[in-house]
Design a protein around this motif. Structure first.
Motif, PDB file in Angstrom:
ATOM      1  N   GLN A   1      37.744 -37.439  -5.553  1.00  0.00           N
ATOM      2  CA  GLN A   1      37.804 -37.992  -6.897  1.00  0.00           C
ATOM      3  C   GLN A   1      37.299 -36.973  -7.895  1.00  0.00           C
ATOM      4  OE1 GLN A   1      37.765 -41.677  -7.361  1.00  0.00           O
ATOM      5  NE2 GLN A   1      37.325 -42.388  -5.302  1.00  0.00           N
ATOM      6  N   LEU A   2      37.857 -37.039  -9.087  1.00  0.00           N
ATOM      7  CA  LEU A   2      37.474 -36.084 -10.113  1.00  0.00           C
ATOM      8  C   LEU A   2      36.955 -36.817 -11.331  1.00  0.00           C
ATOM      9  CD1 LEU A   2      37.604 -33.331 -11.646  1.00  0.00           C
ATOM     10  CD2 LEU A   2      39.918 -33.950 -12.252  1.00  0.00           C
ATOM     11  N   PHE A   3      35.876 -36.298 -11.907  1.00  0.00           N
ATOM     12  CA  PHE A   3      35.439 -36.760 -13.206  1.00  0.00           C
ATOM     13  C   PHE A   3      35.268 -35.524 -14.065  1.00  0.00           C
ATOM     14  CE2 PHE A   3      33.472 -39.228 -16.377  1.00  0.00           C
ATOM     15  CZ  PHE A   3      32.376 -38.542 -16.849  1.00  0.00           C
ATOM     16  N   GLU A   4      35.968 -35.461 -15.180  1.00  0.00           N
ATOM     17  CA  GLU A   4      35.892 -34.251 -15.989  1.00  0.00           C
ATOM     18  C   GLU A   4      35.333 -34.556 -17.363  1.00  0.00           C
ATOM     19  OE1 GLU A   4      39.540 -32.207 -16.306  1.00  0.00           O
ATOM     20  OE2 GLU A   4      38.661 -30.587 -17.488  1.00  0.00           O
ATOM     21  N   THR A   5      34.461 -33.702 -17.858  1.00  0.00           N
ATOM     22  CA  THR A   5      33.929 -33.903 -19.197  1.00  0.00           C
ATOM     23  C   THR A   5      34.733 -33.072 -20.193  1.00  0.00           C
ATOM     24  OG1 THR A   5      32.445 -32.029 -19.193  1.00  0.00           O
ATOM     25  CG2 THR A   5      31.670 -34.021 -18.148  1.00  0.00           C
ATOM     26  N   ILE A   6      34.580 -33.374 -21.464  1.00  0.00           N
ATOM     27  CA  ILE A   6      35.339 -32.654 -22.485  1.00  0.00           C
ATOM     28  C   ILE A   6      34.874 -31.209 -22.580  1.00  0.00           C
ATOM     29  CG2 ILE A   6      36.051 -32.702 -24.892  1.00  0.00           C
ATOM     30  CD1 ILE A   6      35.482 -35.589 -24.955  1.00  0.00           C
TER      31      ILE A   6
END
Lengths: 194, 93
Positions: free
Chosen positions: A120-125
């Motif tokens: 799973q990926l969580f990306e911030t701005i």
């Protein structure tokens, strides 16, 4: 729900943090001088590591002591850690671009699943990518929420607001004890409530 | 659950068949790309499928079977002869 490992990458495409929990196939030690310092710790006396302690452990390039590898150490196809981190990043970047291209909209890649694990990926701005490998049955929302909690909690408190850590440096990772303990606490919390 | 598109990729990674089904509702559906772009994407996916089987933290694993975006998901099925079939669908909720 078992969580296997967590990688954090910055916008320079470098792995700046790595943490694993129940990983069976440990990577070989990173090649000398390739891995940035302060990414992960050598886990020789890790109480969580209930598996064979003579198998290959992850060692940052600053560490000099390598445990003598027993006969069971590393199947022939275990990758060195730095190569593995780069492969994970490569897969991630390719899939992200592909999803964006195929959909034509501003669509984000969320996860992929194989027979044995789910990534799973969580990306911030700001370009930080939090990647988590779990068992295939993990619910997307739970893991995504967990990654968000890691960002909001330990990451902001012990990395962004930490004057001793230079972020976005090309020379060092972001490993420190407080951050590691915070991440550990959140991950165990997530696995209990599932 | 609606199917948007179906691809078949051969053992070498080349796209050999593709069929698009028009989306029922407006916001859904995949972008229309040139055939060259589809060929490139299929080759990339073939490579990614191989790499994902190597990245498993617990021993041998298959390649990626499901890849999810926010509004669509891609399902990959690899046959024993090496041919993979991909289908793009909406995400059932």
């Amino acid at each position: 729900m078992t969580i296997y490992s967590l990688y954090i990458y910055d916008r320079h495409c470098a792995c700046i943090y790595y943490h694993d929990w129940h990983r069976l196939k440990k990577p070989k030690p990173a090649n000398e001088g390739v891995l940035l310092p302060n990414v992960t710790k050598g886990d020789v006396s890790n109480p969580r590591n209930t598996l064979n302690t003579t198998s290959g452990v992850v060692v940052a390039s600053g560490e000099t002591q390598l445990p003598s590898a027993g006969p069971s150490a590393t199947a022939g196809n275990a990758l060195p850690f730095d190569e593995e981190a780069k492969l994970v990043y490569g897969v991630l970047l390719s899939l992200r671009n592909m999803v964006k291209k195929l959909s034509g909209r501003e669509e984000t890649f969320v996860c992929y699943r194989t027979s044995n694990y789910k990534m799973q990926l969580f990306e911030t701005i700001t370009g930080y990518k939090f990647v988590m490998l779990t068992d295939p049955s993990a619910a997307n929302d739970l893991v995504r929420n967990g990654l968000r909690q890691i960002y909001i909690g330990p990451f902001l408190d012990h990395v962004v607001r930490n004057p001793l850590i230079t972020m976005d440096s090309r020379e060092s990772g972001i490993d420190n004890d407080l951050f590691r303990a915070g991440v550990d606490r959140i991950v165990r919390h997530v696995t209990i409530f599932s | 659950m609606a199917v948007f598109s179906l691809w078949v990729i051969n053992k070498a990674g080349g796209l050999v068949y593709q069929k698009d089904f028009p989306a029922a509702s407006k916001p859904d559906g995949l972008a229309v790309l040139t055939s060259n772009e589809y060929l490139v994407l299929a080759g990339t996916l073939h490579g990614i499928h191989a790499i994902t089987s190597r990245l498993s933290p617990i021993g041998p694993s298959s390649g990626a079977e499901v890849i999810e975006g926010e509004t669509f998901k891609m399902t990959i099925r690899l046959t024993p002869t090496g041919v993979s079939t991909l289908s793009f669908t909406t995400k059932p909720n």
